[in-house]
Design an enzyme around this catalytic site. Sequence first.
Site, PDB file in Angstrom:
ATOM      1  N   CYS A 160       0.838  -1.207   0.000  1.00  0.00           N
ATOM      2  CA  CYS A 160       0.000   0.000   0.000  1.00  0.00           C
ATOM      3  C   CYS A 160       0.874   1.258   0.000  1.00  0.00           C
ATOM      4  O   CYS A 160       1.559   1.538   0.983  1.00  0.00           O
ATOM      5  CB  CYS A 160      -0.909  -0.052   1.226  1.00  0.00           C
ATOM      6  SG  CYS A 160      -1.786   1.479   1.585  1.00  0.00           S
TER       7      CYS A 160
ATOM      8  N   CYS B 146       0.065   3.810   2.740  1.00  0.00           N
ATOM      9  CA  CYS B 146       0.503   3.260   4.037  1.00  0.00           C
ATOM     10  C   CYS B 146       1.982   3.548   4.254  1.00  0.00           C
ATOM     11  O   CYS B 146       2.403   3.894   5.368  1.00  0.00           O
ATOM     12  CB  CYS B 146       0.279   1.750   4.095  1.00  0.00           C
ATOM     13  SG  CYS B 146      -1.435   1.232   3.918  1.00  0.00           S
TER      14      CYS B 146
END
Length: 145
Positions: A66, A69
């Site tokens: 991600c 993230c």
Amino acid sequence: MLGALAIRSQRPFAAAATVGRAMRFSQRRLYTSKGGQVLEATEANFEKDVLESPVPTVVDFYADWCGPCKMLGPIIEKAVKKDGRVNLAKVNVDENLTLASDYKITSLPTVVGFRNGEPVAAFVGMRPPAAVEEFIQSIATGTEK
């Protein structure tokens, strides 16, 4: 003679491995009355290190793949260490599917603040550092919205 050299050359690696194990162990031991700690939470330690923690804890649900993230992670870590009143537990959702399911994590990153074993506030997605610091402060002081 060659055997003695081989043993000597392996000793630094053995010492480094021992230090590495000790560091990983100490990073996992979060259950403390002091804030500012960061650890990788798993299904095995989540209850003790987050739900039973006497310190408010921010949980960062993330995945290695991600992009947002990866950008948010260092911002949260810096804010938690700077504030010092809350802990940070990072949960890799790919490795802890049950936790992701239990907390209905459908988007990444998802950040949830816990106090007294209960989720009290959350946000989804990337946030600027000032907004993350404000979130951390609200969890620390109990003034979350």
